[in-house]
Design an enzyme around this catalytic site. Structure first.
Site, PDB file in Angstrom:
ATOM      1  N   GLN A 126      -0.633  11.541  26.140  1.00 59.58           N
ATOM      2  CA  GLN A 126      -1.501  12.257  25.214  1.00 59.58           C
ATOM      3  C   GLN A 126      -0.723  13.349  24.498  1.00 59.58           C
ATOM      4  O   GLN A 126       0.369  13.733  24.897  1.00 59.58           O
ATOM      5  CB  GLN A 126      -2.701  12.852  25.945  1.00 59.58           C
ATOM      6  CG  GLN A 126      -2.389  13.939  26.965  1.00 59.58           C
ATOM      7  CD  GLN A 126      -3.627  14.411  27.722  1.00 59.58           C
ATOM      8  OE1 GLN A 126      -4.558  13.660  27.965  1.00 59.58           O
ATOM      9  NE2 GLN A 126      -3.637  15.669  28.103  1.00 59.58           N
ATOM     10  N   GLU A 259     -14.276   8.367  25.208  1.00 55.46           N
ATOM     11  CA  GLU A 259     -13.714   9.718  25.131  1.00 55.46           C
ATOM     12  C   GLU A 259     -12.321   9.689  24.511  1.00 55.46           C
ATOM     13  O   GLU A 259     -11.452   8.946  24.962  1.00 55.46           O
ATOM     14  CB  GLU A 259     -13.637  10.345  26.518  1.00 55.46           C
ATOM     15  CG  GLU A 259     -13.076  11.765  26.514  1.00 55.46           C
ATOM     16  CD  GLU A 259     -12.837  12.325  27.904  1.00 55.46           C
ATOM     17  OE1 GLU A 259     -11.878  13.093  28.060  1.00 55.46           O
ATOM     18  OE2 GLU A 259     -13.603  11.974  28.822  1.00 55.46           O
TER      19      GLU A 259
END
Length: 345
Positions: A126, A259
């Site tokens: 991420q 998400e």
């Protein structure tokens, strides 16, 4: 038991080679948009941190990090990061950044306790970002402003992809919807948190749920959140608590909520103590990171993480995160995916 979900009808819009090119383009475009929109400077980041410092992300407090000892450092214990949630705050402090300026980095983690399915992998990648703020910015209004900036980046990415692969049609709503976790619980008291996310994402297309980790009216929590980075206990001034949240969208391939990012305003000394007390882990106050925070030595910040493989998976309309990243899956899941045209790398 496999948690694999197979769409009724699925055919990847992009082949493997085109997918690899698209992943590179998507990542380069989005990180440039994000850094420009939020005034973020790219920095290098660690893959591991020393054990016993409080720097690693404890996630829900039960996940065990991958650890090892370093021979040349007298056997010093090291842990592969779960995320850089707390390390970034130290970095921003050391850099002495002014409010509204920050950093971002590539975060790579291994989470061996993860339950593997279409969107969860042992390997986590991420963009971790963090920005300095001042005391006046510790408000839910400022949180919403930053969420809207990130959402604008997502919308621009959506057009960028459609402009190059017109079979991938845009469908995100123009604006993101904000809702508090406690209001969501009151609206759907008979549903589980995941079922509530399903309903609200299906209705609005893109939502930001505020107040993840704090107690809801029925005494439960919407989802687990470590007590020592996001502030989920402070009052918002409008009858709610929580200065953090999750950004979710409706995934048309998986027909489910999805998400993309978790973020929030970080704890100050007062909220850190209250959250550690509520979770029964006041012993963490003795760790170096927590001692510095309680002593007011760390900058006030806000930050979060945006899943790189998840972002690519969503915008390239993939059914499995393994179509974006190389990881490990059971032979049964690999065979089932191959049978249905899901190409795991």
């Amino acid at each position: 038991m496999s948690k694999l979900y197979i769409p009724d009808i699925y055919e990847s819009i992009l082949g493997e080679r085109e997918t690899e090119h698209a992943i590179t383009m998507v990542k380069e475009f989005f990180q440039n948009e994000l850094s420009t929109e939020l005034n973020l400077t790219r920095v290098t980041a660690p893959l591991f941190v020393p054990s016993g410092t409080g720097l690693n992300d404890n996630l829900n407090g039960v996940e065990v990090p991958v650890s090892f000892n370093v021979k040349d450092l007298n056997g010093q214990g090291m842990e592969i990061v779960h995320s850089l949630a707390k390390w970034k705050r130290v970095k921003v402090t050391k850099m002495g950044l002014m409010p509204d300026f920050g950093i971002y980095t590539d975060m790579n983690a291994i989470r061996p306790d993860e339950e593997l399915d279409n969107i969860h992998s042992l390997y986590v990648d991420q963009w971790d970002w963090e920005m300095a703020i001042d005391e006046n910015d510790r408000t839910v209004m400022h949180l919403k402003e930053i969420v809207e900036k990130i959402y604008r980046c997502l919308k621009r990415l959506e057009f960028f992809i459609y402009d190059r692969w017109d079979k991938i049609k845009p469908f995100l709503p123009q604006k993101i919807t904000f809702i508090y976790a406690d209001d969501l619980q009151r609206k759907y008291p008979e549903l589980t948190p995941k079922q509530r996310e399903f309903e609200v994402c299906r209705k609005y297309g893109a939502v930001f749920i505020i107040g993840i980790g704090g107690k809801l009216p029925d005494g439960t929590i919407h989802d687990g959140r470590s007590p020592d980075y996001d502030d989920w206990i402070s009052e918002t001034g409008d009858g709610h608590r929580g200065l953090n949240g999750d950004l979710l969208v409706w995934n048309p391939v998986l027909q489910n909520s999805f998400e993309i990012s978790s973020m929030g305003i970080r704890v100050n000394p007062e909220s850190l103590h209250l959250q550690l007390e509520e979770r029964g882990c006041l012993d963490r106050e003795k760790l170096p990171f927590h001692k510095d925070l309680l002593a007011g030595k760390l900058a006030l910040t806000m930050g979060g993480g945006i899943g790189q493989s998840r972002l690519c998976m969503f915008f390239l309309r993939k059914a499995h995160i393994g179509e974006i990243q190389v990881s490990m899956w059971s032979e049964e899941d690999r065979a089932e995916c191959k049978k249905h045209g899901i190409n795991l790398l």
